[in-house]
Design an enzyme around this catalytic site. Structure first.
Site, PDB file in Angstrom:
ATOM      1  N   LYS A  49       0.855  -1.198   0.000  1.00 44.95           N
ATOM      2  CA  LYS A  49       0.000   0.000   0.000  1.00 44.95           C
ATOM      3  C   LYS A  49       0.879   1.232   0.000  1.00 44.95           C
ATOM      4  CE  LYS A  49       0.872   1.252   4.461  1.00 44.95           C
ATOM      5  NZ  LYS A  49       1.547   2.525   4.879  1.00 44.95           N
TER       6      LYS A  49
ATOM      7  N   PRO B 147       9.416  -5.336   0.335  1.00 43.19           N
ATOM      8  CA  PRO B 147      10.495  -5.040   1.286  1.00 43.19           C
ATOM      9  C   PRO B 147       9.952  -4.709   2.670  1.00 43.19           C
ATOM     10  CG  PRO B 147      10.136  -3.174  -0.177  1.00 43.19           C
ATOM     11  CD  PRO B 147       9.264  -4.279  -0.688  1.00 43.19           C
TER      12      PRO B 147
ATOM     13  N   GLN C  88      10.400  -2.739   6.523  1.00 43.35           N
ATOM     14  CA  GLN C  88      10.772  -1.405   7.027  1.00 43.35           C
ATOM     15  C   GLN C  88      10.700  -0.372   5.908  1.00 43.35           C
ATOM     16  OE1 GLN C  88      14.603  -1.949   9.137  1.00 43.35           O
ATOM     17  NE2 GLN C  88      13.399  -1.736  11.014  1.00 43.35           N
ATOM     18  N   ALA C  89       9.598  -0.428   5.151  1.00 43.57           N
ATOM     19  CA  ALA C  89       9.451   0.435   3.982  1.00 43.57           C
ATOM     20  C   ALA C  89       8.255   1.368   4.068  1.00 43.57           C
ATOM     21  CB  ALA C  89       9.333  -0.427   2.718  1.00 43.57           C
TER      22      ALA C  89
ATOM     23  N   LEU D 144       5.301   0.250   3.431  1.00 45.65           N
ATOM     24  CA  LEU D 144       4.420  -0.289   2.391  1.00 45.65           C
ATOM     25  C   LEU D 144       3.442  -1.320   2.936  1.00 45.65           C
ATOM     26  CD1 LEU D 144       7.088  -0.722  -0.439  1.00 45.65           C
ATOM     27  CD2 LEU D 144       5.371   1.083  -0.258  1.00 45.65           C
ATOM     28  N   GLY D 145       3.540  -1.629   4.231  1.00 44.88           N
ATOM     29  CA  GLY D 145       2.564  -2.506   4.870  1.00 44.88           C
ATOM     30  C   GLY D 145       2.721  -3.979   4.570  1.00 44.88           C
TER      31      GLY D 145
ATOM     32  N   GLY E 239       4.235  -6.604   6.091  1.00 45.44           N
ATOM     33  CA  GLY E 239       3.940  -7.521   7.191  1.00 45.44           C
ATOM     34  C   GLY E 239       2.471  -7.503   7.566  1.00 45.44           C
ATOM     35  N   SER E 240       1.856  -6.321   7.571  1.00 43.98           N
ATOM     36  CA  SER E 240       0.433  -6.209   7.890  1.00 43.98           C
ATOM     37  C   SER E 240      -0.415  -6.896   6.830  1.00 43.98           C
ATOM     38  CB  SER E 240       0.033  -4.736   7.994  1.00 43.98           C
ATOM     39  OG  SER E 240       0.689  -4.103   9.071  1.00 43.98           O
ATOM     40  N   SER E 241      -0.028  -6.749   5.578  1.00 36.96           N
ATOM     41  CA  SER E 241      -0.758  -7.394   4.492  1.00 36.96           C
ATOM     42  C   SER E 241      -0.659  -8.914   4.595  1.00 36.96           C
ATOM     43  CB  SER E 241      -0.218  -6.917   3.147  1.00 36.96           C
ATOM     44  OG  SER E 241      -1.033  -7.327   2.080  1.00 36.96           O
TER      45      SER E 241
ATOM     46  N   ASP F 257      -2.605  -1.278  10.367  1.00 37.02           N
ATOM     47  CA  ASP F 257      -2.890  -1.378   8.941  1.00 37.02           C
ATOM     48  C   ASP F 257      -3.591  -2.674   8.555  1.00 37.02           C
ATOM     49  OD1 ASP F 257      -1.642   1.045   8.600  1.00 37.02           O
ATOM     50  OD2 ASP F 257       0.250   0.202   7.855  1.00 37.02           O
TER      51      ASP F 257
END
Length: 320
Positions: free
Chosen positions: A17, A123, A125-126, A128-129, A131-133, A165
């Site tokens: 995201k 990636p 620590q970006a 971009l979510g 791990g949450s996704s 997220d």
């Protein structure tokens, strides 16, 4: 199609995201931050496969896999790093995917014996979510694989226990990709999907170094928090297709804090300001930085120019 149900399980595409707006409104009594953000999922995915195993059925041996031994969850967990083999992503009970499965087993009162394969293309620590996704994908895929038939409301409530997220990504997955943007408020658990008039081409740069969300929040200050009014304007632009005029709408009140933690991010801001993009900013707490482009041809030209600057990994994609 983000979900594919098989006779013994379910495979999910877990999208990245970007935050088209991010307003930090202040700190809540529970210690979390009150926020208002417009998030849009991207056509850039991790892949998660959850296979249902019989209680005594051994999982197929895999030299890259680890045994799953968590509360209510057993089996095998295979983590394949297709993005960054050196990234320190745990393949044990601390992984958000396993935590999501544990939460689902606890909520349903059913132990899960599973073979889980996570292919990481996003990636860490970006901002971009990723791990949450992945966590949202685990909840939704396992709910389908075991035919628990938990309601969207129940899955969203479980998701909120895993991270701010995660509820957004549950909505994206349950909507089959029809949730192309949403206004998220509170900690992120209050979600209002909005229609989007077409996909938005974008260029995303992930520098080699990542940023800790906790560190960025710690470096933010109250003077930079507060309502900017950009989120509602961004929603309106998405609905009408006027996002091509959104140069002044994008907001990220965490960006000044991220620049204090990582001053080198300024190089990306300067670079994009010299290129023919509609707008650009940091996604979430970073370190990924993105630009919206007028069309695919422009996105490819911009992507080539940014690759030449050697400031990080460049991905040319679009919103869903």
């Amino acid at each position: 199609m983000l979900l594919r149900v098989t006779p013994n399980g379910c495979t999910a595409l877990a999208p990245a995201k970007i935050n088209l707006s991010l307003e930090i409104l202040g700190r809540r009594a529970d210690g979390f931050h009150e926020l208002r953000t417009v998030m849009a999922p991207l056509r850039w995915y991790d892949s998660l496969q959850v296979e249902r195993l019989a209680p005594n059925q051994p999982s197929e041996p895999n030299p890259r896999g680890t045994d799953l031994q968590a509360e209510g969850v057993t089996g095998r967990f295979v983590l394949q790093q297709a993005c960054d083999p050196a990234a320190d992503i745990p393949a044990d009970a601390s992984n958000l995917v396993v935590r999501a499965l544990v939460l689902l087993a606890r909520a349903t009162g059913n132990p899960l014996h599973a073979a889980v394969t996570l292919i990481k293309r996003l990636p860490s620590q970006a901002g971009l979510g990723g791990g949450s996704s992945d966590a949202a994908a685990a909840l939704v895929a396992a709910n389908r694989a075991w035919r628990f038939d938990l309601s969207p409301e129940k899955l969203t409530a479980l998701a909120a226990q895993l991270g701010s997220d995660v509820p957004f990504f549950v909505q994206v997955l349950l909507g089959g990709g029809r949730c192309r943007a949403a206004l998220c408020e509170g900690r992120g658990e209050a979600i209002r999907p909005t229609p989007v008039a077409g996909a938005i081409p974008c260029v995303v740069v992930k520098p080699v170094r990542g940023l800790s969300t906790a560190e960025v929040y710690a470096m933010s200050n109250a003077e930079e928090h507060g309502e900017r009014g950009s989120s509602e304007a961004t929603l309106a632009a998405l609905r009408t297709g006027e996002w091509r005029h959104a140069a002044n709408l994008l907001t990220n009140t965490l960006q000044p804090a991220a620049l204090r933690v990582a001053p080198w991010l300024e190089k990306l801001a300067v670079l994009f300001s010299r290129l023919p993009v509609i707008a650009h900013q940091l996604s979430g707490s970073g370190s990924a930085y993105f630009a919206l482009c007028q069309n695919w041809a422009t996105a490819r030209r911009v992507g080539a120019a940014v690759r030449g600057a050697n400031l990080g990994r460049v991905t040319i994609t679009s919103t869903l």
